[in-house]
Design a protein around this motif. Structure first.
Motif, PDB file in Angstrom:
ATOM      1  N   LEU A 261      57.274  60.117  -3.970  1.00  0.00           N
ATOM      2  CA  LEU A 261      58.295  59.514  -3.101  1.00  0.00           C
ATOM      3  C   LEU A 261      59.669  59.521  -3.770  1.00  0.00           C
ATOM      4  CD1 LEU A 261      56.354  56.453  -1.638  1.00  0.00           C
ATOM      5  CD2 LEU A 261      57.164  58.450  -0.370  1.00  0.00           C
ATOM      6  N   ARG A 262      59.710  59.247  -5.067  1.00  0.00           N
ATOM      7  CA  ARG A 262      60.996  59.258  -5.786  1.00  0.00           C
ATOM      8  C   ARG A 262      61.647  60.636  -5.707  1.00  0.00           C
ATOM      9  NH1 ARG A 262      58.133  55.936  -9.498  1.00  0.00           N
ATOM     10  NH2 ARG A 262      57.665  57.729 -10.839  1.00  0.00           N
ATOM     11  N   ILE A 263      60.835  61.666  -5.870  1.00  0.00           N
ATOM     12  CA  ILE A 263      61.375  63.031  -5.828  1.00  0.00           C
ATOM     13  C   ILE A 263      61.850  63.377  -4.422  1.00  0.00           C
ATOM     14  CG2 ILE A 263      60.828  65.480  -6.206  1.00  0.00           C
ATOM     15  CD1 ILE A 263      58.716  64.484  -8.264  1.00  0.00           C
ATOM     16  N   LEU A 264      61.085  62.995  -3.420  1.00  0.00           N
ATOM     17  CA  LEU A 264      61.496  63.238  -2.028  1.00  0.00           C
ATOM     18  C   LEU A 264      62.792  62.500  -1.708  1.00  0.00           C
ATOM     19  CD1 LEU A 264      58.018  62.932  -0.260  1.00  0.00           C
ATOM     20  CD2 LEU A 264      59.340  65.033  -0.559  1.00  0.00           C
ATOM     21  N   ASP A 265      62.927  61.282  -2.205  1.00  0.00           N
ATOM     22  CA  ASP A 265      64.142  60.499  -1.967  1.00  0.00           C
ATOM     23  C   ASP A 265      65.363  61.184  -2.582  1.00  0.00           C
ATOM     24  OD1 ASP A 265      62.845  58.557  -0.548  1.00  0.00           O
ATOM     25  OD2 ASP A 265      62.759  57.092  -2.171  1.00  0.00           O
ATOM     26  N   ILE A 266      65.200  61.701  -3.790  1.00  0.00           N
ATOM     27  CA  ILE A 266      66.315  62.357  -4.477  1.00  0.00           C
ATOM     28  C   ILE A 266      66.860  63.506  -3.651  1.00  0.00           C
ATOM     29  CG2 ILE A 266      66.900  63.811  -6.472  1.00  0.00           C
ATOM     30  CD1 ILE A 266      64.969  62.055  -8.123  1.00  0.00           C
ATOM     31  N   HIS A 267      65.961  64.249  -3.016  1.00  0.00           N
ATOM     32  CA  HIS A 267      66.375  65.442  -2.276  1.00  0.00           C
ATOM     33  C   HIS A 267      66.500  65.193  -0.776  1.00  0.00           C
ATOM     34  CE1 HIS A 267      65.977  67.915  -5.870  1.00  0.00           C
ATOM     35  NE2 HIS A 267      64.858  67.266  -6.120  1.00  0.00           N
ATOM     36  N   ASP A 268      66.242  63.964  -0.350  1.00  0.00           N
ATOM     37  CA  ASP A 268      66.363  63.577   1.062  1.00  0.00           C
ATOM     38  C   ASP A 268      65.565  64.517   1.968  1.00  0.00           C
ATOM     39  OD1 ASP A 268      67.200  62.037   3.209  1.00  0.00           O
ATOM     40  OD2 ASP A 268      69.026  63.208   3.528  1.00  0.00           O
ATOM     41  N   ILE A 269      64.299  64.724   1.597  1.00  0.00           N
ATOM     42  CA  ILE A 269      63.399  65.571   2.375  1.00  0.00           C
ATOM     43  C   ILE A 269      62.229  64.727   2.865  1.00  0.00           C
ATOM     44  CG2 ILE A 269      61.709  67.461   2.182  1.00  0.00           C
ATOM     45  CD1 ILE A 269      63.696  68.956   0.468  1.00  0.00           C
ATOM     46  N   LYS A 270      61.888  64.887   4.138  1.00  0.00           N
ATOM     47  CA  LYS A 270      60.788  64.126   4.728  1.00  0.00           C
ATOM     48  C   LYS A 270      59.511  64.960   4.725  1.00  0.00           C
ATOM     49  CE  LYS A 270      63.850  61.011   5.494  1.00  0.00           C
ATOM     50  NZ  LYS A 270      64.016  59.952   4.451  1.00  0.00           N
ATOM     51  N   ALA A 271      58.389  64.276   4.556  1.00  0.00           N
ATOM     52  CA  ALA A 271      57.101  64.952   4.452  1.00  0.00           C
ATOM     53  C   ALA A 271      56.060  64.200   5.270  1.00  0.00           C
ATOM     54  CB  ALA A 271      56.675  65.042   2.988  1.00  0.00           C
TER      55      ALA A 271
ATOM     56  N   ALA B 190      65.132  74.801   6.438  1.00  0.00           N
ATOM     57  CA  ALA B 190      64.770  73.658   7.274  1.00  0.00           C
ATOM     58  C   ALA B 190      63.386  73.135   6.911  1.00  0.00           C
ATOM     59  CB  ALA B 190      64.800  74.062   8.744  1.00  0.00           C
ATOM     60  N   THR B 191      63.232  71.815   6.920  1.00  0.00           N
ATOM     61  CA  THR B 191      61.945  71.161   6.677  1.00  0.00           C
ATOM     62  C   THR B 191      61.648  70.218   7.836  1.00  0.00           C
ATOM     63  OG1 THR B 191      62.925  69.333   5.436  1.00  0.00           O
ATOM     64  CG2 THR B 191      62.244  71.274   4.172  1.00  0.00           C
ATOM     65  N   SER B 192      60.386  69.866   7.981  1.00  0.00           N
ATOM     66  CA  SER B 192      60.012  68.971   9.082  1.00  0.00           C
ATOM     67  C   SER B 192      58.707  68.263   8.779  1.00  0.00           C
ATOM     68  CB  SER B 192      59.846  69.772  10.385  1.00  0.00           C
ATOM     69  OG  SER B 192      59.397  68.945  11.447  1.00  0.00           O
ATOM     70  N   ARG B 193      58.578  67.068   9.336  1.00  0.00           N
ATOM     71  CA  ARG B 193      57.280  66.414   9.361  1.00  0.00           C
ATOM     72  C   ARG B 193      56.388  67.160  10.358  1.00  0.00           C
ATOM     73  NH1 ARG B 193      59.196  60.391  10.756  1.00  0.00           N
ATOM     74  NH2 ARG B 193      59.963  61.608  12.536  1.00  0.00           N
ATOM     75  N   MET B 194      55.096  67.094  10.161  1.00  0.00           N
ATOM     76  CA  MET B 194      54.167  67.823  11.023  1.00  0.00           C
ATOM     77  C   MET B 194      54.339  67.465  12.492  1.00  0.00           C
ATOM     78  SD  MET B 194      51.933  69.855   9.242  1.00  0.00           S
ATOM     79  CE  MET B 194      50.354  69.819  10.085  1.00  0.00           C
ATOM     80  N   LYS B 195      54.359  66.173  12.788  1.00  0.00           N
ATOM     81  CA  LYS B 195      54.400  65.746  14.189  1.00  0.00           C
ATOM     82  C   LYS B 195      55.679  66.196  14.879  1.00  0.00           C
ATOM     83  CE  LYS B 195      56.325  61.109  13.360  1.00  0.00           C
ATOM     84  NZ  LYS B 195      56.123  59.649  13.588  1.00  0.00           N
ATOM     85  N   ASP B 196      56.795  66.241  14.151  1.00  0.00           N
ATOM     86  CA  ASP B 196      58.057  66.646  14.756  1.00  0.00           C
ATOM     87  C   ASP B 196      58.037  68.135  15.079  1.00  0.00           C
ATOM     88  OD1 ASP B 196      59.035  64.049  14.432  1.00  0.00           O
ATOM     89  OD2 ASP B 196      59.753  64.489  12.415  1.00  0.00           O
ATOM     90  N   TYR B 197      57.457  68.923  14.203  1.00  0.00           N
ATOM     91  CA  TYR B 197      57.436  70.365  14.424  1.00  0.00           C
ATOM     92  C   TYR B 197      56.519  70.744  15.582  1.00  0.00           C
ATOM     93  CZ  TYR B 197      56.829  75.345  13.709  1.00  0.00           C
ATOM     94  OH  TYR B 197      56.778  76.703  13.893  1.00  0.00           O
ATOM     95  N   ILE B 198      55.369  70.090  15.636  1.00  0.00           N
ATOM     96  CA  ILE B 198      54.377  70.449  16.651  1.00  0.00           C
ATOM     97  C   ILE B 198      54.797  69.969  18.033  1.00  0.00           C
ATOM     98  CG2 ILE B 198      51.964  70.095  17.372  1.00  0.00           C
ATOM     99  CD1 ILE B 198      51.301  69.883  14.364  1.00  0.00           C
ATOM    100  N   PHE B 199      55.487  68.809  18.070  1.00  0.00           N
ATOM    101  CA  PHE B 199      55.841  68.241  19.369  1.00  0.00           C
ATOM    102  C   PHE B 199      57.345  68.110  19.526  1.00  0.00           C
ATOM    103  CE2 PHE B 199      51.668  66.655  18.090  1.00  0.00           C
ATOM    104  CZ  PHE B 199      50.917  67.189  19.110  1.00  0.00           C
TER     105      PHE B 199
END
Length: 250
Positions: free
Chosen positions: A38-48, A241-250
């Motif tokens: 989570l710390r690493i994701l926060d640093i890069h502002d990427i959602k997973a 571009a990155t995306s959470r699974m639910k956002d990409y699928i729907f």
């Protein structure tokens, strides 16, 4: 599109030399590893998307709440739970988070899609076992999302050039420059790349004496953190571009 996902699960391996690591300690290791991610994701502002193993979901509700609160998606990982257990855990987690849990991941035990649809899941992410023999195989299978019994089935991604899957083992073992090139080339031909890692890969195996193959200890712990940091830095640098699974699928 890059779909970055993590399987949040306890390390189940036996220990060396009769050393005991309790279930509570194993859960603490999982939580600490997840917090590092989570710390690493926060640093890069990427959602997973975090696929939480069913059996530990109720035991780490506060951490799951924190993950969701930071904008990441919560989904489930089913190791060997029954449909009844999945249903109960899904209802409990949705009430707790006040959000719908849309996805579930399966590996060894694959429940029928029609049963999972009845539990109001919207997508299934099926993955395979990853081991040292993967680089020796030529993999031929569909990498497109399909509909089955009214639910989306999301397969593993495979590089069309190297034929390597984007699983936890490949990420851990490949040099980052090669991995980045593989992602970049795949995105030229495919609409998405689904990457998944396991939280236990971030364990310090010098500190915790689990009995695992030598190739699973390589580049684990802090080195995995560094590799994840390098990947996310590259993603942002290349403006991918990155995306959470639910956002990409729907």
């Amino acid at each position: 599109m890059i779909l970055l996902t993590f399987n949040m699960m306890n390390m189940e391996a036996e220990t060396k030399n009769g050393i005991q690591i309790s279930n509570e300690e194993r859960l603490k290791i999982t939580e600490d590893n997840t917090k590092a991610i989570l710390r690493i994701l926060d640093i890069h502002d990427i959602k997973a998307t975090f696929f939480v193993e069913i059996s530990i979901a109720e035991k780490c509700k506060n951490l799951i709440k924190a993950i969701s609160g930071r904008g990441h998606e919560i989904a489930f990982y089913n190791k060997n739970s029954s449909l009844q257990d999945i249903e109960q855990t899904k209802k409990s987690m949705q009430d707790f988070l006040e959000k719908q849990v849309r996805g579930i991941r399966q590996k060894d035990l694959k429940l029928p899609s029609e049963d999972l649809k009845l539990l109001e899941f919207n997508y299934i992410s099926n993955i395979d076992n990853a081991n040292i023999l993967f680089p020796l195989k030529r993999l031929e299978r569909n990498t497109e999302i399909v509909e089955e019994e009214g639910i989306s089935i999301v397969p593993e991604s495979i590089s069309p050039y190297s034929q390597l899957p984007y699983n936890d083992f490949v990420f851990q073992m490949l040099p980052m420059n090669y991995y980045q090139n593989m992602v970049f080339e795949t995105l030229k031909n495919e609409e998405f790349v689904l990457i998944y890692l396991n939280t236990w890969q971030f364990t310090d195996f010098k500190k915790y004496k689990f009995k695992i193959p030598f190739y699973r200890r390589l580049f684990s712990g802090r080195k995995m953190e560094d590799k994840l940091d390098a990947l996310l830095s590259w993603i942002n640098e290349k403006e991918l571009a990155t995306s959470r699974m639910k956002d990409y699928i729907f």
